[in-house]
Design a protein around this motif. Structure first.
Motif, PDB file in Angstrom:
ATOM      1  N   GLU A  72       0.806  -1.048  -0.027  1.00 24.18           N
ATOM      2  CA  GLU A  72       0.027   0.046  -0.025  1.00 24.18           C
ATOM      3  C   GLU A  72       0.857   1.318   0.008  1.00 24.18           C
ATOM      4  N   GLU A  73       0.550   1.974  -0.886  1.00 22.39           N
ATOM      5  CA  GLU A  73       1.489   3.304  -0.975  1.00 22.39           C
ATOM      6  C   GLU A  73       0.800   4.277  -0.106  1.00 22.39           C
ATOM      7  N   HIS A  74       1.037   4.370   1.026  1.00 23.04           N
ATOM      8  CA  HIS A  74       0.663   5.387   2.066  1.00 23.04           C
ATOM      9  C   HIS A  74       1.928   5.804   2.700  1.00 23.04           C
ATOM     10  N   GLU A  75       1.903   7.039   3.514  1.00 17.76           N
ATOM     11  CA  GLU A  75       2.853   7.405   4.443  1.00 17.76           C
ATOM     12  C   GLU A  75       2.191   7.157   5.806  1.00 17.76           C
ATOM     13  N   TYR A  76       3.044   6.004   6.279  1.00 17.87           N
ATOM     14  CA  TYR A  76       2.710   5.644   7.834  1.00 17.87           C
ATOM     15  C   TYR A  76       3.672   6.405   8.828  1.00 17.87           C
ATOM     16  N   LEU A  77       2.991   6.289  10.098  1.00 12.82           N
ATOM     17  CA  LEU A  77       3.671   6.503  11.201  1.00 12.82           C
ATOM     18  C   LEU A  77       4.339   5.501  11.893  1.00 12.82           C
ATOM     19  N   VAL A  78       3.817   4.251  11.909  1.00 19.15           N
ATOM     20  CA  VAL A  78       4.190   3.051  12.098  1.00 19.15           C
ATOM     21  C   VAL A  78       3.726   2.078  11.138  1.00 19.15           C
ATOM     22  N   GLN A  79       4.754   1.322  10.495  1.00 17.10           N
ATOM     23  CA  GLN A  79       4.424   0.353   9.696  1.00 17.10           C
ATOM     24  C   GLN A  79       5.024  -1.137   9.861  1.00 17.10           C
ATOM     25  N   GLU A  80       4.262  -1.999  10.569  1.00 18.54           N
ATOM     26  CA  GLU A  80       4.659  -3.299  10.831  1.00 18.54           C
ATOM     27  C   GLU A  80       4.161  -4.451   9.853  1.00 18.54           C
ATOM     28  N   LEU A  81       3.244  -4.298   9.503  1.00 21.88           N
ATOM     29  CA  LEU A  81       2.508  -5.267   8.582  1.00 21.88           C
ATOM     30  C   LEU A  81       3.526  -5.524   7.281  1.00 21.88           C
ATOM     31  N   PRO A  82       3.393  -6.792   7.076  1.00 19.34           N
ATOM     32  CA  PRO A  82       4.151  -7.229   5.743  1.00 19.34           C
ATOM     33  C   PRO A  82       3.852  -6.653   4.578  1.00 19.34           C
ATOM     34  N   GLY A  83       4.664  -6.458   3.509  1.00 18.49           N
ATOM     35  CA  GLY A  83       4.631  -6.060   2.373  1.00 18.49           C
ATOM     36  C   GLY A  83       5.641  -6.248   1.504  1.00 18.49           C
ATOM     37  N   GLY A  84       5.057  -6.713   0.265  1.00 17.21           N
ATOM     38  CA  GLY A  84       6.187  -7.009  -0.857  1.00 17.21           C
ATOM     39  C   GLY A  84       6.538  -8.633  -0.765  1.00 17.21           C
ATOM     40  N   PRO A  85       7.397  -8.994  -1.699  1.00 12.63           N
ATOM     41  CA  PRO A  85       7.665 -10.614  -1.944  1.00 12.63           C
ATOM     42  C   PRO A  85       8.046 -11.394  -0.682  1.00 12.63           C
ATOM     43  N   PHE A  86       7.901 -12.406  -0.533  1.00 17.07           N
ATOM     44  CA  PHE A  86       8.512 -13.504   0.606  1.00 17.07           C
ATOM     45  C   PHE A  86       8.993 -14.852  -0.026  1.00 17.07           C
ATOM     46  N   ARG A  87       9.891 -15.481   0.561  1.00 16.90           N
ATOM     47  CA  ARG A  87      10.133 -16.735  -0.016  1.00 16.90           C
ATOM     48  C   ARG A  87      10.685 -17.575   1.085  1.00 16.90           C
ATOM     49  N   ARG A  88      10.186 -18.775   1.211  1.00  8.78           N
ATOM     50  CA  ARG A  88      10.689 -19.613   2.424  1.00  8.78           C
ATOM     51  C   ARG A  88      10.527 -21.175   1.923  1.00  8.78           C
ATOM     52  N   GLN A  89      11.844 -21.817   2.130  1.00 10.39           N
ATOM     53  CA  GLN A  89      12.016 -23.141   1.777  1.00 10.39           C
ATOM     54  C   GLN A  89      12.391 -24.057   3.133  1.00 10.39           C
ATOM     55  N   LEU A  90      11.674 -25.069   3.316  1.00 10.68           N
ATOM     56  CA  LEU A  90      12.009 -25.916   4.467  1.00 10.68           C
ATOM     57  C   LEU A  90      12.128 -27.192   3.973  1.00 10.68           C
ATOM     58  N   ARG A  91      13.235 -28.128   4.464  1.00 15.91           N
ATOM     59  CA  ARG A  91      13.357 -29.595   4.323  1.00 15.91           C
ATOM     60  C   ARG A  91      12.907 -30.230   5.416  1.00 15.91           C
ATOM     61  N   LEU A  92      11.787 -31.032   5.187  1.00 19.74           N
ATOM     62  CA  LEU A  92      11.188 -31.823   6.351  1.00 19.74           C
ATOM     63  C   LEU A  92      11.952 -33.266   6.574  1.00 19.74           C
ATOM     64  N   PRO A  93      11.811 -33.731   7.803  1.00 13.74           N
ATOM     65  CA  PRO A  93      12.469 -34.914   8.102  1.00 13.74           C
ATOM     66  C   PRO A  93      12.089 -36.152   7.185  1.00 13.74           C
ATOM     67  N   ALA A  94      11.214 -36.064   6.712  1.00 14.93           N
ATOM     68  CA  ALA A  94      10.622 -37.345   5.629  1.00 14.93           C
ATOM     69  C   ALA A  94      10.070 -36.621   4.229  1.00 14.93           C
ATOM     70  N   PRO A  95      10.205 -37.558   3.329  1.00 14.14           N
ATOM     71  CA  PRO A  95       9.341 -37.233   1.909  1.00 14.14           C
ATOM     72  C   PRO A  95       7.908 -36.882   2.361  1.00 14.14           C
ATOM     73  N   VAL A  96       7.289 -36.089   1.447  1.00 10.91           N
ATOM     74  CA  VAL A  96       5.899 -36.007   1.431  1.00 10.91           C
ATOM     75  C   VAL A  96       5.204 -36.395   0.090  1.00 10.91           C
ATOM     76  N   ASP A  97       4.068 -37.039   0.180  1.00 10.84           N
ATOM     77  CA  ASP A  97       3.195 -37.369  -0.815  1.00 10.84           C
ATOM     78  C   ASP A  97       2.327 -35.949  -1.543  1.00 10.84           C
ATOM     79  N   ALA A  98       3.066 -35.426  -2.394  1.00  9.97           N
ATOM     80  CA  ALA A  98       2.835 -34.346  -3.089  1.00  9.97           C
ATOM     81  C   ALA A  98       1.437 -34.058  -3.696  1.00  9.97           C
ATOM     82  N   ASP A  99       0.870 -35.398  -3.986  1.00  7.18           N
ATOM     83  CA  ASP A  99      -0.656 -35.465  -4.473  1.00  7.18           C
ATOM     84  C   ASP A  99      -1.586 -35.468  -3.609  1.00  7.18           C
ATOM     85  N   ARG A 100      -1.301 -35.475  -2.339  1.00  3.53           N
ATOM     86  CA  ARG A 100      -2.211 -35.306  -1.144  1.00  3.53           C
ATOM     87  C   ARG A 100      -1.863 -33.964  -0.334  1.00  3.53           C
ATOM     88  N   VAL A 101      -1.341 -33.272  -0.744  1.00  4.34           N
ATOM     89  CA  VAL A 101      -1.128 -32.045   0.106  1.00  4.34           C
ATOM     90  C   VAL A 101      -2.278 -31.177   0.059  1.00  4.34           C
TER      91      VAL A 101
END
Length: 132
Positions: A72-101
Motif C-alpha cells: 500500500e502506497e501510504h505514508e505511515y507513522l508506524v508500519q509493521e505489517l508485511p508488504g512485498g515478496p517473500f520466500r521460504r524453503q523448508l526441508r522436512l524430516p521425511a518425504p511428502v506425498d505431493a498429490d495429497r497435500v
C-alpha cells in the motif's frame, strides 16, 4: 532519540519478518511446523494475502512457499505489517506425498497438511515362528 523496549540484538533477531538471504528484496516468512501421526502440519501468519498470490511447491522432502503481500502506497507513522515478496524453503524430516497435500487460508492463517509419502511411513512387520 530512539528508545528500544528490548536490547537491540534481541529486537533484530525476534522480528516476525526479516530479510531473507535467498532472494534479494524478499521477506522471510516465519512458520510453525508440527508432526502428526502420518503428516506434517505447517502454519504461517499471512495477513491480507490472497490465495492467488501464493505459490507452494513440494519436491520430496523440500517445501517452497513464495508469494507477495500487497503493498500500500501510504505514508505511515508506524508500519509493521508485511508488504512485498517473500520466500521460504523448508526441508522436512521425511518425504511428502505431493498429490495429497492440502492448503487452506482462513482468517489470515495459512495451513498446509503434508502427508508423509508411503515409503516414509512406518511399517508393521509380523513375525512368524517355525517349529523344528
Amino acid at each position: 532519540m530512539t528508545l528500544y523496549t528490548f536490547p537491540f540484538p534481541h529486537r533484530m533477531r525476534c522480528g516476525w519478518m526479516a530479510t531473507a538471504h535467498t532472494m534479494p528484496g524478499a521477506r522471510f516468512l516465519p512458520v510453525n511446523l508440527r508432526e502428526e501421526n502420518e503428516a506434517f502440519v505447517l502454519t504461517a501468519f499471512v495477513p491480507g494475502l490472497e490465495a492467488e498470490r501464493l505459490r507452494i511447491k513440494v519436491l520430496g522432502d523440500l517445501i517452497s512457499l513464495e508469494g507477495e503481500f500487497p503493498l500500500e502506497e501510504h505514508e505511515y507513522l508506524v508500519q509493521e505489517l508485511p508488504g512485498g515478496p517473500f520466500r521460504r524453503q523448508l526441508r522436512l524430516p521425511a518425504p511428502v506425498d505431493a498429490d495429497r497435500v492440502e492448503a487452506t487460508i482462513s482468517k489470515g492463517i495459512l495451513t498446509l497438511r503434508l502427508p508423509r509419502a508411503e515409503s516414509a511411513r512406518p511399517k508393521t512387520i509380523n513375525v512368524s515362528t517355525r517349529s523344528p
